[in-house]
Design a protein around this motif. Structure first.
Motif, short mmCIF file in Angstrom:
data_model
loop_
_atom_site.label_atom_id
_atom_site.label_comp_id
_atom_site.label_asym_id
_atom_site.label_seq_id
_atom_site.Cartn_x
_atom_site.Cartn_y
_atom_site.Cartn_z
N LYS A 45 0.82 -1.20 0.00
CA LYS A 45 0.00 0.00 0.00
C LYS A 45 0.86 1.26 0.00
O LYS A 45 1.94 1.30 0.60
CB LYS A 45 -0.92 0.00 1.23
CG LYS A 45 -1.88 1.16 1.31
CD LYS A 45 -2.79 1.03 2.54
CE LYS A 45 -3.75 2.20 2.63
NZ LYS A 45 -4.67 2.06 3.80
N LYS A 46 0.38 2.31 -0.68
CA LYS A 46 1.05 3.60 -0.70
C LYS A 46 0.38 4.54 0.31
O LYS A 46 -0.84 4.55 0.45
CB LYS A 46 0.97 4.22 -2.10
CG LYS A 46 1.56 3.38 -3.22
CD LYS A 46 3.08 3.44 -3.24
CE LYS A 46 3.63 2.72 -4.47
NZ LYS A 46 5.10 2.77 -4.53
N PHE A 47 1.20 5.34 0.96
CA PHE A 47 0.69 6.28 1.95
C PHE A 47 0.99 7.71 1.50
O PHE A 47 2.08 8.00 1.01
CB PHE A 47 1.29 6.01 3.32
CG PHE A 47 0.87 4.70 3.92
CD1 PHE A 47 -0.28 4.62 4.69
CD2 PHE A 47 1.59 3.54 3.69
CE1 PHE A 47 -0.69 3.41 5.24
CE2 PHE A 47 1.20 2.33 4.23
CZ PHE A 47 0.05 2.26 5.01
N ASP A 48 0.02 8.61 1.73
CA ASP A 48 0.17 10.00 1.32
C ASP A 48 1.09 10.78 2.25
O ASP A 48 1.75 11.74 1.83
CB ASP A 48 -1.21 10.68 1.28
CG ASP A 48 -2.18 9.95 0.38
OD1 ASP A 48 -1.82 9.67 -0.77
OD2 ASP A 48 -3.31 9.65 0.83
N PHE A 49 1.11 10.38 3.50
CA PHE A 49 1.93 11.08 4.49
C PHE A 49 2.41 10.05 5.50
O PHE A 49 1.64 9.20 5.95
CB PHE A 49 1.13 12.18 5.19
CG PHE A 49 1.93 13.02 6.14
CD1 PHE A 49 2.95 13.84 5.69
CD2 PHE A 49 1.66 13.01 7.51
CE1 PHE A 49 3.70 14.63 6.56
CE2 PHE A 49 2.39 13.79 8.39
CZ PHE A 49 3.41 14.61 7.91
N ILE A 50 3.69 10.11 5.83
CA ILE A 50 4.29 9.15 6.77
C ILE A 50 5.04 9.90 7.85
O ILE A 50 5.86 10.78 7.55
CB ILE A 50 5.25 8.17 6.05
CG1 ILE A 50 4.51 7.39 4.95
CG2 ILE A 50 5.88 7.21 7.05
CD1 ILE A 50 5.43 6.48 4.13
N VAL A 51 4.77 9.56 9.09
CA VAL A 51 5.50 10.11 10.23
C VAL A 51 6.36 8.99 10.82
O VAL A 51 5.84 7.93 11.18
CB VAL A 51 4.53 10.65 11.31
CG1 VAL A 51 5.31 11.06 12.55
CG2 VAL A 51 3.72 11.81 10.77
N VAL A 52 7.66 9.23 10.91
CA VAL A 52 8.58 8.25 11.51
C VAL A 52 9.04 8.83 12.84
O VAL A 52 9.88 9.72 12.89
CB VAL A 52 9.77 7.98 10.58
CG1 VAL A 52 10.70 6.93 11.20
CG2 VAL A 52 9.29 7.50 9.21
N ASP A 53 8.47 8.31 13.91
CA ASP A 53 8.69 8.87 15.24
C ASP A 53 9.30 7.82 16.16
O ASP A 53 8.77 7.51 17.22
CB ASP A 53 7.37 9.39 15.82
CG ASP A 53 7.56 10.24 17.06
OD1 ASP A 53 8.69 10.70 17.30
OD2 ASP A 53 6.57 10.42 17.80
N PHE A 54 10.43 7.27 15.73
CA PHE A 54 11.12 6.26 16.53
C PHE A 54 11.94 6.93 17.64
O PHE A 54 12.30 8.10 17.54
CB PHE A 54 12.06 5.44 15.66
CG PHE A 54 11.36 4.58 14.64
CD1 PHE A 54 10.31 3.76 15.00
CD2 PHE A 54 11.77 4.60 13.31
CE1 PHE A 54 9.67 2.97 14.06
CE2 PHE A 54 11.14 3.80 12.37
CZ PHE A 54 10.09 2.99 12.74
N PRO A 55 12.31 6.15 18.68
CA PRO A 55 13.28 6.67 19.66
C PRO A 55 14.61 6.98 18.98
O PRO A 55 14.87 6.56 17.86
CB PRO A 55 13.42 5.50 20.65
CG PRO A 55 12.20 4.66 20.46
CD PRO A 55 11.83 4.80 19.02
N ASP A 56 15.45 7.72 19.68
CA ASP A 56 16.77 8.06 19.13
C ASP A 56 17.59 6.79 18.88
O ASP A 56 17.42 5.78 19.58
CB ASP A 56 17.52 8.96 20.11
CG ASP A 56 16.92 10.36 20.17
OD1 ASP A 56 16.38 10.80 19.15
OD2 ASP A 56 16.98 10.98 21.24
N PRO A 57 18.51 6.83 17.93
CA PRO A 57 19.31 5.66 17.58
C PRO A 57 20.43 5.38 18.57
O PRO A 57 21.62 5.42 18.24
CB PRO A 57 19.87 6.03 16.20
CG PRO A 57 19.98 7.52 16.24
CD PRO A 57 18.80 7.99 17.04
N SER A 58 20.06 5.06 19.79
CA SER A 58 21.05 4.84 20.85
C SER A 58 21.54 3.40 20.90
O SER A 58 22.45 3.08 21.66
CB SER A 58 20.45 5.22 22.21
OG SER A 58 19.30 4.44 22.47
#
Length: 503
Positions: A356-369
Motif C-alpha cells: 500500500k502507498k501512503f500520502d503522508f508518513i510520520v517516523v517517530d522512533f526513539p533516538d538511535p542509541s
C-alpha cells in the motif's frame, strides 16, 4: 552413594544452567536499561561472564574433599549473589560513581561460582557413569537449561515479573536445590544440618526480597526520577515509567525522557504540520513509532484523512495510551479513533511486506542509541520506505538534535539522500530537550510548497515559526558524515559519542 543422587544431581545441572543464564541476561538487560547501547553492554557482560566461568572451572581443581558439601555451599552462595544482584544494581545506580565496577564485579563473581558448579558435579558423578555418558548427560542438561532460560526470559519473566523479582525467584531455585540435596543425602554430607539451616535461612531472605521486590524497584526509581512515579511497568521491549509533578506528566522509556506534557505540543506540531499542511486531499497516513498517540492527535485535525495506520512494536505502550485517563486526555483519545488502526509489530519487517502507498508518513522512533533502533535509520529501511510513499507524498523523520548531535542529524539526512530522497531538514526548540531536528523526505519529482497558513488551533506552528525552523545557523550547519548502513550502523556510534559529551 545413594542411587537417587545421580538423577538428582543431573537435574541440578539443569537448574544451574537455567539460573546462571538468567543472571547473565538480567545483568545485560539492566545494564542496557541504565547505561544504554545494548549491544556493548550485552557483549561485555557475556564476555566477562564466560571468562569468569572459565576461572571458576580452573579453581575447581583445588576442591579435593567433601565435594558434595562444597557444591551445596556454592549453590547457596550463587542463589544469594544472583538473587540480590538486580536490587543492588538498581539501588546503587544513582548513588555511586563506580557503578560499572560493582556491575562487573557481581557478574564476575556469579560467573566464577557457576563455573565451579559443573566441574564439581562431574567429579561427584564420575564413578556413576562412563566418561562418555557423563559428558553427554551433563552437557545435555546444561544446554536444555540454557535454552529454557533464553525462551522464558523475554516471553514470561520480564513482562510479568520484571528484573528484580526474576532475580529473587531464580535465587530461590538455586538455594532450593541445595536444600533438597542436603536433606536427601544428609548421611553422606559433613555438616548437613548446618547446610540445611543455611539453605532455609537463605530461602527465607530471598523470599522476603521477592515479596518486597516492587517496593525495592519503586525505591530505586524514586531515587532516579525527581518527580512522583505514577506508573511503572516492564514490557518485553522496555521499561515504561510515567511521572507527575503538579499537572506535568513525563514519560520515560528505559530511563530516557520521551515527552513532557507541558511542551510536547512544540515537538509534535513541528513533527506533523509543516509537512502535512503542505499536502492536499490526504487520505492514508502511516505513523511508525509514536505509540503515545500524540502525533496521531495532530494528524486527526485534518478532516480529509480517512485512515491512519500506527505501527509500534510495544503493545504495552499503545495499550497504556488507550486506557489511562490522564494520557487519554493528553492525546485526546486519538488511538481510540475509528479511523486509527494500531499494529504492534516490528516496523522494519512490516514496511518490507507492504504494498500500500501512503500520502503522508510520520517516523517517530526513539533516538538511535542502540543497534536495534539504529536499523530503522539505515539506507535499507529508507529504501523500503520509498516504496510505500506515494509519488506526491511526504515522509517526516524525527532526527535527534542538530545542535548537540550534528553528525547524527546530518547522517540521517545523508542516508535519506543516498536512496534518492529529496530532503528538507528543519529544527525547533523544545524546552525539555533543547534544539531538536526533523527531516522531510519526498520523491525527487515532488516539490515542497511551504504552507502560507496553518490550523488556527495550533499553539506553536505558524508561517513565521516554520520560516525560522527552516533556517540553520552556523552552529548547526551541515557537516560531512557517512551513510548509515545495516552492516556498519555508524549512526549509533555518532549518537553515543555526541550525547556522551553532554554528560
Amino acid at each position: 552413594m545413594n542411587k537417587k543422587l545421580p538423577i538428582l544431581l543431573l537435574l541440578s545441572v539443569f537448574v544451574v544452567a537455567t539460573c546462571g543464564l538468567i543472571y547473565e541476561l538480567i545483568a545485560g538487560t539492566l545494564a542496557s536499561y541504565l547505561l544504554g547501547d545494548s549491544v556493548t553492554q550485552f557483549s561485555t557482560i557475556i564476555g566477562l561472564y564466560l571468562f569468569s566461568m572459565g576461572i571458576g572451572s580452573w579453581l575447581s581443581k583445588y576442591f579435593e574433599k567433601n565435594i558434595l558439601s562444597w557444591f551445596i555451599q556454592i549453590e547457596i552462595l550463587v542463589g544469594l549473589v544472583g538473587g540480590f544482584s538486580a536490587s543492588i544494581l538498581f539501588l546503587i545506580f544513582e548513588s555511586i560513581a563506580s557503578f560499572r565496577t560493582v556491575l562487573y564485579g557481581l557478574v564476575g563473581l556469579t560467573g566464577i561460582l557457576v563455573g565451579l558448579e559443573i566441574p564439581l558435579l562431574m567429579r561427584i558423578l564420575q564413578n556413576r557413569f562412563e566418561f562418555k555418558d557423563l559428558v553427554s548427560k551433563v552437557f545435555t542438561f546444561d544446554y536444555i537449561g540454557a535454552l529454557l532460560a533464553s525462551l522464558i526470559f523475554p516471553l514470561l519473566l520480564i513482562p510479568y515479573l520484571g528484573l528484580v523479582k526474576t532475580a529473587y525467584l531464580f535465587g530461590i531455585l538455586n538455594v532450593s536445590v541445595a536444600l533438597i540435596v542436603s536433606i536427601s543425602f544428609s548421611k553422606e554430607i559433613k555438616g548437613a544440618k548446618y547446610l540445611r539451616n543455611s539453605a532455609v535461612i537463605s530461602i527465607l531472605i530471598l523470599t522476603t526480597g521477592f515479596v518486597y521486590a516492587d517496593k525495592i524497584t519503586s525505591l530505586s526509581e524514586n531515587m532516579t526520577y525527581s518527580d512522583t512515579i505514577i506508573f511503572a511497568k516492564s514490557t518485553p521491549y522496555q521499561r515504561i515509567v510515567l511521572t507527575k509533578k503538579n499537572k506535568v506528566l513525563r514519560l520515560f522509556l528505559n530511563g530516557n525522557l520521551q515527552f513532557s506534557s507541558d511542551d510536547e505540543y512544540r515537538y509534535h506540531e513541528a513533527l506533523v504540520h509543516p509537512g502535512l499542511q503542505s499536502l492536499s486531499n490526504i487520505k492514508d497516513v502511516l505513523v511508525l513509532g509514536g505509540g503515545d498517540g500524540l502525533a496521531v492527535r495532530e494528524i486527526l485535525k485534518y478532516d480529509s484523512v480517512q485512515n491512519i495506520t500506527l505501527v509500534d512494536l510495544d503493545h504495552g505502550m499503545t495499550s497504556l495510551f488507550q486506557s489511562n485517563e490522564m494520557l487519554l486526555k493528553l492525546n485526546q483519545k486519538s488511538l481510540l479513533s475509528p479511523i486509527v488502526k494500531v499494529i504492534n509489530t516490528d516496523a522494519f519487517s512490516w514496511v518490507k511486506s507492504q504494498k500500500k502507498k501512503f500520502d503522508f508518513i510520520v517516523v517517530d522512533f526513539p533516538d538511535p542509541s542502540n543497534y536495534a533502533v539504529g536499523k530503522l535509520y539505515t539506507n535499507s529501511f529508507y529504501r523500503a520506505m520509498k516504496e510505500i510513499l506515494a509519488p506526491q507524498g511526504i515522509m517526516v523523520i524525527q532526527s535527534t538534535s542538530p545542535y548537540v548531535a550534528p553528525k547524527s542529524f546530518w547522517t540521517v539526512n545523508k542516508t535519506l539522500e543516498s536512496v534518492d530522497f529529496k530532503t528538507i531538514p528543519y529544527h525547533n526548540y523544545v524546552p525539555s530537550f533543547g534544539e531538536w531536528g526533523y527531516i522531510m523526505a519526498m520523491h525527487p519529482s515532488h516539490t515542497y510548497k511551504k504552507p502560507l497558513t496553518y490550523k488556527s488551533d495550533l499553539k506553536f506552528v505558524s508561517k513565521e515559526s516554520v520560516d525560522l525552523m527552516l533556517h540553520f545557523p552556523r552552529d548547526m550547519a551541515k557537516v560531512e558524515t557517512e551513510v548509515n548502513k545495516l552492516n556498519n550502523q555508524i549512526l549509533v556510534k555518532y549518537f553515543e559519542d555526541e550525547w556522551s559529551n553532554t554528560l
